[in-house]
Write a protein that holds these residues in place. Sequence first.
Motif, mmCIF file in Angstrom:
data_model
loop_
_atom_site.group_PDB
_atom_site.id
_atom_site.type_symbol
_atom_site.label_atom_id
_atom_site.label_comp_id
_atom_site.label_asym_id
_atom_site.label_seq_id
_atom_site.Cartn_x
_atom_site.Cartn_y
_atom_site.Cartn_z
ATOM 1 N N UNK A 176 80.147 -11.795 36.369
ATOM 2 C CA UNK A 176 79.735 -10.589 37.091
ATOM 3 C C UNK A 176 78.638 -10.924 38.112
ATOM 4 N N UNK A 177 77.705 -11.768 37.705
ATOM 5 C CA UNK A 177 76.593 -12.119 38.596
ATOM 6 C C UNK A 177 77.112 -12.796 39.864
ATOM 7 N N UNK A 178 78.007 -13.771 39.688
ATOM 8 C CA UNK A 178 78.476 -14.473 40.875
ATOM 9 C C UNK A 178 79.440 -13.586 41.679
ATOM 10 N N UNK A 179 80.077 -12.627 41.007
ATOM 11 C CA UNK A 179 80.895 -11.656 41.748
ATOM 12 C C UNK A 179 80.010 -10.808 42.674
ATOM 13 N N UNK A 180 78.870 -10.384 42.134
ATOM 14 C CA UNK A 180 77.936 -9.593 42.942
ATOM 15 C C UNK A 180 77.408 -10.443 44.103
ATOM 16 N N UNK A 181 77.034 -11.659 43.792
ATOM 17 C CA UNK A 181 76.451 -12.554 44.791
ATOM 18 C C UNK A 181 77.429 -12.931 45.884
ATOM 19 N N UNK A 182 78.703 -12.883 45.548
ATOM 20 C CA UNK A 182 79.713 -13.358 46.473
ATOM 21 C C UNK A 182 80.522 -12.189 47.054
ATOM 22 N N UNK A 183 81.467 -11.660 46.309
ATOM 23 C CA UNK A 183 82.374 -10.629 46.838
ATOM 24 C C UNK A 183 81.630 -9.356 47.236
ATOM 25 N N UNK A 184 80.730 -8.889 46.349
ATOM 26 C CA UNK A 184 80.053 -7.614 46.646
ATOM 27 C C UNK A 184 79.141 -7.792 47.868
ATOM 28 N N UNK A 185 78.418 -8.892 47.882
ATOM 29 C CA UNK A 185 77.545 -9.184 49.030
ATOM 30 C C UNK A 185 78.355 -9.178 50.336
ATOM 31 N N UNK A 186 79.473 -9.909 50.341
ATOM 32 C CA UNK A 186 80.315 -9.992 51.544
ATOM 33 C C UNK A 186 80.814 -8.606 51.962
ATOM 34 N N UNK A 243 90.548 -20.284 39.831
ATOM 35 C CA UNK A 243 89.782 -19.490 40.806
ATOM 36 C C UNK A 243 90.375 -18.088 41.006
ATOM 37 N N UNK A 244 90.815 -17.477 39.909
ATOM 38 C CA UNK A 244 91.355 -16.116 40.016
ATOM 39 C C UNK A 244 90.249 -15.094 40.295
ATOM 40 N N UNK A 245 90.646 -13.875 40.681
ATOM 41 C CA UNK A 245 89.669 -12.850 41.086
ATOM 42 C C UNK A 245 88.758 -12.472 39.907
ATOM 43 N N UNK A 246 87.433 -12.485 40.183
ATOM 44 C CA UNK A 246 86.407 -12.284 39.145
ATOM 45 C C UNK A 246 86.618 -11.022 38.328
ATOM 46 N N UNK A 247 87.016 -9.950 38.995
ATOM 47 C CA UNK A 247 87.151 -8.670 38.284
ATOM 48 C C UNK A 247 88.281 -8.758 37.259
ATOM 49 N N UNK A 248 89.345 -9.493 37.602
ATOM 50 C CA UNK A 248 90.431 -9.695 36.639
ATOM 51 C C UNK A 248 89.959 -10.544 35.455
ATOM 52 N N UNK A 249 89.179 -11.569 35.762
ATOM 53 C CA UNK A 249 88.612 -12.423 34.700
ATOM 54 C C UNK A 249 87.738 -11.581 33.775
ATOM 55 N N UNK A 250 86.864 -10.787 34.403
ATOM 56 C CA UNK A 250 85.935 -9.957 33.646
ATOM 57 C C UNK A 250 86.705 -8.995 32.721
ATOM 58 N N UNK A 251 87.762 -8.388 33.241
ATOM 59 C CA UNK A 251 88.559 -7.470 32.417
ATOM 60 C C UNK A 251 89.210 -8.189 31.241
ATOM 61 N N UNK A 252 89.650 -9.418 31.452
ATOM 62 C CA UNK A 252 90.241 -10.181 30.342
ATOM 63 C C UNK A 252 89.192 -10.527 29.286
ATOM 64 N N UNK A 253 87.976 -10.839 29.749
ATOM 65 C CA UNK A 253 86.897 -11.122 28.775
ATOM 66 C C UNK A 253 86.617 -9.877 27.948
ATOM 67 N N UNK A 254 86.615 -8.719 28.601
ATOM 68 C CA UNK A 254 86.381 -7.462 27.871
ATOM 69 C C UNK A 254 87.484 -7.238 26.832
ATOM 70 N N UNK A 255 88.732 -7.559 27.191
ATOM 71 C CA UNK A 255 89.834 -7.420 26.229
ATOM 72 C C UNK A 255 89.611 -8.343 25.028
ATOM 73 N N UNK A 256 89.169 -9.570 25.305
ATOM 74 C CA UNK A 256 88.899 -10.533 24.216
ATOM 75 C C UNK A 256 87.762 -10.023 23.328
ATOM 76 N N UNK A 257 86.739 -9.422 23.965
ATOM 77 C CA UNK A 257 85.633 -8.853 23.184
ATOM 78 C C UNK A 257 86.142 -7.746 22.262
ATOM 79 N N UNK A 258 87.099 -6.958 22.768
ATOM 80 C CA UNK A 258 87.685 -5.886 21.963
ATOM 81 C C UNK A 258 88.367 -6.431 20.718
#
Lengths: 89, 89, 89, 89
Positions: free
Chosen positions: C54-64, D29-44
């Motif tokens: 999430x941090x690097x997403x903010x620093x990269x995609x969100x910033x851009x 190097x997949x999109x961070x938001x997709x990665x983040x959502x998968x981590x949340x699923x694993x946490x579940x």
Amino acid sequence: MNDEKKKALQSLKTCKGQIEGIIKMIEDERYCVDISNQIIAAQGLLKKANMLILKQHMNCCVRTAFVNNDKADEKIDEVMNIISKITGK
Amino acid sequence: MNDEKKKALQSLKTCKGQIEGIIKMIEDERYCVDISNQIIAAQGLLKKANMLILKQHMNCCVRTAFVNNDKADEKIDEVMNIISKITGK
Amino acid sequence: MNDEKKKALQSLKTCKGQIEGIIKMIEDERYCVDISNQIIAAQGLLKKANMLILKQHMNCCVRTAFVNNDKADEKIDEVMNIISKITGK
Amino acid sequence: MNDEKKKALQSLKTCKGQIEGIIKMIEDERYCVDISNQIIAAQGLLKKANMLILKQHMNCCVRTAFVNNDKADEKIDEVMNIISKITGK
């Protein structure tokens, strides 16, 4: 009233005071990060109150249900339901 | 005051009312599981308020920091710090 | 690959190893509280990985998105959606 | 092995597979938001496993402790300690 309930009551009263403070912070246009941190502190107090209520529930109702073998499964389900809600989705 | 802050304020006021109700529930020796569920509802309102504050913070302060390239890293750290606290240890 | 992603990868690999250990603990009928504590530790590693992503997403995609004023609102919504899921209902 | 433990084992094995997938997503190097959502699923899945372990712990060890009045307070403290950790600081 048992000790856990007294402490829970105290946490809730402190929390209520904090929320009044947070409302004022928003009205005064204070810095968002400070507001957010205060909300987190208030959440901590609610969590503490809930842990105390849950603890004395286990010590009292759940214990009695187990000892008397009376609706023990129902009590477990109730507690697990609460824990599941507290811990989020 | 922007829309998010107005809604956050409303959530906090509702939450305050709920906490007053919970305090009365404990004083009236109501069933613990019902009390616990009400505390969880109040926590949900605080969470909602915090999400709203955080959202408008991102939209406003963080956006400005990025656009002006002024203390952007500091803003990211602040937000990540908040998120980390919200999500627990 | 940036530093945050490398660290996230390391957390995920450690977490995978821990989960293998927990599976073995259950098969060996180890004490539930010990199992539960290990699951919590594994959850901590997933959380750490998610914070880094999430941090690097903010620093990269969100910033851009902010700097180019390109789909910034969409990015904010995505991030808030993630944060909301992480923090539970 | 009881039903809860079998289900917990299944969740953990699914979670392990998901984490392997997430590791690959980061390497690709997949999109961070997709990665983040998968981590949340694993946490579940980890959360689900923990709830199952905790439930059968209550049904088994805690119940026995209450019925035999043997270290019941200690068992309650253990469970509350786990719940407190799960719900964050």
